[in-house]
Design a protein around this motif. Sequence first.
Motif, PDB file in Angstrom:
ATOM      1  N   CYS A  26       0.844  -1.199   0.000  1.00 22.76           N
ATOM      2  CA  CYS A  26       0.000   0.000   0.000  1.00 22.76           C
ATOM      3  C   CYS A  26       0.879   1.247   0.000  1.00 22.76           C
ATOM      4  N   PHE A  27       0.448   2.266  -0.713  1.00 21.79           N
ATOM      5  CA  PHE A  27       1.124   3.563  -0.654  1.00 21.79           C
ATOM      6  C   PHE A  27       0.141   4.622  -1.129  1.00 21.79           C
ATOM      7  N   ALA A  28       0.535   5.872  -1.037  1.00 20.69           N
ATOM      8  CA  ALA A  28      -0.334   6.979  -1.441  1.00 20.69           C
ATOM      9  C   ALA A  28       0.255   7.679  -2.655  1.00 20.69           C
ATOM     10  N   ILE A  29      -0.606   8.033  -3.581  1.00 17.59           N
ATOM     11  CA  ILE A  29      -0.227   8.789  -4.777  1.00 17.59           C
ATOM     12  C   ILE A  29      -0.615  10.248  -4.560  1.00 17.59           C
ATOM     13  N   ASP A  30       0.281  11.154  -4.893  1.00 20.18           N
ATOM     14  CA  ASP A  30      -0.054  12.579  -4.805  1.00 20.18           C
ATOM     15  C   ASP A  30      -0.628  13.041  -6.133  1.00 20.18           C
ATOM     16  N   CYS A  31      -1.793  13.691  -6.072  1.00 19.73           N
ATOM     17  CA  CYS A  31      -2.414  14.255  -7.260  1.00 19.73           C
ATOM     18  C   CYS A  31      -2.870  15.667  -6.936  1.00 19.73           C
ATOM     19  N   ALA A  32      -2.128  16.638  -7.409  1.00 19.84           N
ATOM     20  CA  ALA A  32      -2.453  18.047  -7.165  1.00 19.84           C
ATOM     21  C   ALA A  32      -2.598  18.327  -5.674  1.00 19.84           C
ATOM     22  N   GLY A  33      -1.728  17.724  -4.877  1.00 17.17           N
ATOM     23  CA  GLY A  33      -1.738  17.955  -3.441  1.00 17.17           C
ATOM     24  C   GLY A  33      -2.735  17.126  -2.668  1.00 17.17           C
ATOM     25  N   GLU A  34      -3.449  16.239  -3.341  1.00 15.22           N
ATOM     26  CA  GLU A  34      -4.418  15.383  -2.663  1.00 15.22           C
ATOM     27  C   GLU A  34      -3.965  13.930  -2.738  1.00 15.22           C
ATOM     28  N   ARG A  35      -4.388  13.154  -1.759  1.00 21.67           N
ATOM     29  CA  ARG A  35      -3.880  11.797  -1.553  1.00 21.67           C
ATOM     30  C   ARG A  35      -4.807  10.756  -2.177  1.00 21.67           C
ATOM     31  N   LEU A  36      -4.211   9.874  -2.998  1.00 21.37           N
ATOM     32  CA  LEU A  36      -4.954   8.779  -3.608  1.00 21.37           C
ATOM     33  C   LEU A  36      -4.399   7.460  -3.086  1.00 21.37           C
ATOM     34  N   PRO A  37      -5.161   6.679  -2.334  1.00 20.31           N
ATOM     35  CA  PRO A  37      -4.649   5.398  -1.829  1.00 20.31           C
ATOM     36  C   PRO A  37      -4.496   4.395  -2.972  1.00 20.31           C
ATOM     37  N   ALA A  38      -3.417   3.613  -2.929  1.00 21.01           N
ATOM     38  CA  ALA A  38      -3.134   2.665  -4.003  1.00 21.01           C
ATOM     39  C   ALA A  38      -2.598   1.365  -3.437  1.00 21.01           C
ATOM     40  N   ILE A  39      -2.845   0.281  -4.157  1.00 16.34           N
ATOM     41  CA  ILE A  39      -2.316  -1.047  -3.819  1.00 16.34           C
ATOM     42  C   ILE A  39      -1.530  -1.542  -5.025  1.00 16.34           C
ATOM     43  N   LEU A  40      -0.269  -1.880  -4.800  1.00 13.52           N
ATOM     44  CA  LEU A  40       0.577  -2.417  -5.854  1.00 13.52           C
ATOM     45  C   LEU A  40       0.692  -3.930  -5.705  1.00 13.52           C
ATOM     46  N   HIS A  41       0.421  -4.656  -6.777  1.00 16.76           N
ATOM     47  CA  HIS A  41       0.624  -6.104  -6.860  1.00 16.76           C
ATOM     48  C   HIS A  41       1.834  -6.289  -7.781  1.00 16.76           C
ATOM     49  N   PRO A  42       3.027  -6.592  -7.234  1.00 16.72           N
ATOM     50  CA  PRO A  42       4.275  -6.456  -7.993  1.00 16.72           C
ATOM     51  C   PRO A  42       4.437  -7.355  -9.209  1.00 16.72           C
ATOM     52  N   GLY A  43       3.909  -8.567  -9.191  1.00 10.78           N
ATOM     53  CA  GLY A  43       4.162  -9.466 -10.312  1.00 10.78           C
ATOM     54  C   GLY A  43       5.625  -9.888 -10.359  1.00 10.78           C
ATOM     55  N   THR A  44       6.118 -10.182 -11.531  1.00 11.37           N
ATOM     56  CA  THR A  44       7.518 -10.584 -11.699  1.00 11.37           C
ATOM     57  C   THR A  44       8.424  -9.361 -11.623  1.00 11.37           C
ATOM     58  N   PRO A  45       9.488  -9.397 -10.795  1.00 12.95           N
ATOM     59  CA  PRO A  45      10.403  -8.250 -10.723  1.00 12.95           C
ATOM     60  C   PRO A  45      10.962  -7.899 -12.098  1.00 12.95           C
ATOM     61  N   GLY A  46      10.921  -6.608 -12.416  1.00 14.74           N
ATOM     62  CA  GLY A  46      11.444  -6.150 -13.690  1.00 14.74           C
ATOM     63  C   GLY A  46      10.499  -6.326 -14.865  1.00 14.74           C
ATOM     64  N   ALA A  47       9.249  -6.728 -14.605  1.00 14.63           N
ATOM     65  CA  ALA A  47       8.287  -6.915 -15.701  1.00 14.63           C
ATOM     66  C   ALA A  47       8.125  -5.614 -16.479  1.00 14.63           C
ATOM     67  N   ALA A  48       8.034  -5.724 -17.789  1.00 12.78           N
ATOM     68  CA  ALA A  48       8.004  -4.535 -18.644  1.00 12.78           C
ATOM     69  C   ALA A  48       6.594  -4.019 -18.905  1.00 12.78           C
ATOM     70  N   ARG A  49       5.575  -4.833 -18.643  1.00  9.08           N
ATOM     71  CA  ARG A  49       4.191  -4.433 -18.931  1.00  9.08           C
ATOM     72  C   ARG A  49       3.326  -4.662 -17.699  1.00  9.08           C
ATOM     73  N   GLY A  50       2.547  -3.643 -17.329  1.00  8.30           N
ATOM     74  CA  GLY A  50       1.677  -3.750 -16.167  1.00  8.30           C
ATOM     75  C   GLY A  50       0.273  -3.258 -16.479  1.00  8.30           C
TER      76      GLY A  50
END
Length: 297
Positions: A15-39
């Motif tokens: 979990c982490f937060a994305i900044d968008c114009a000073g406002e916080r967007l909660p996000a969940i990253l599912h990493p997949g294979t390290p170094g994957a080129a397409r997400g």
Amino acid sequence: MSTAAPVPAEALERCFAIDCAGERLPAILHPGTPGAARGVLVVVGGPQTRVGSHRQFVLLARQLAAAGVPVLRFDYRGMGDADGEARSFEDVDADLAAACAAFRRESPGLGEIVIWGLCDAASAALFHAWRAPQGIAGLVLLNPWVRTDTGEARAYIGHYYRRRLLSAAPWKKMLRGEFDFRGSLRSAFGLLRRALARTPADTQAGGADDPTQGLALPARMAECLRRFRGPVLLVLSGDDLTAAEFRDCVQQSAQWQALLAEARVTRRELAGANHTFSRRVWRDAVAGWTLEWLRTW
């Protein structure tokens, strides 16, 4: 030789937060294979959250990540747990740009992003993709929202009322004297008037720098698809009014027919499925089609 069990994909979610114009967007990253080129960036349709109806987006993300594909889910401003005022799907361009930038920062090696969107999130993806400065490689569009007052009325008449006529329930009500003829006729004539008319609600306004501004929503989306030249996966439910309205729109538009006939567009139909693919077999079919399509280009 190590006998340790492999780490399940969900254990690596972050979990982490994305900044968008000073406002916080909660996000969940599912990493997949390290170094994957397409997400895959999953965009919510409103009113909706990054979890999805019946946890659809969570389950999709875990299936793709287990197959090696990184996935990012997030709430845009005014939605779910994100900061900011509520906004429509036509006003999330900055949110999508911020999410794409964050996805790349958090996933070293990621070069291509595919936007995955259901309903009006599919429309938002089309609005964003053709002019995204970060570059969007592909789109997965499920039951795209092309709603107009006229189109909705036509879909009701052509699909809902036809199905009602073939159903035993209204006929049984008639035989019991319980059928509201007056109310039904009033509703049917109201829909017919809407189906035959064009109203100001059929027109959508784009931004000042948007050449698609002033077009009706279906025409605007078609123009955005024409300008976006990447591969597209289109998935339509068999038992959904939004999908039915989209099919009707395509039937009546030479531009849409030509676009969907292009080799870069892959079309899938899921008979019997509802709008959000609520049964497991439907969700799994959508996830399988998404993964299969991602591996074809």
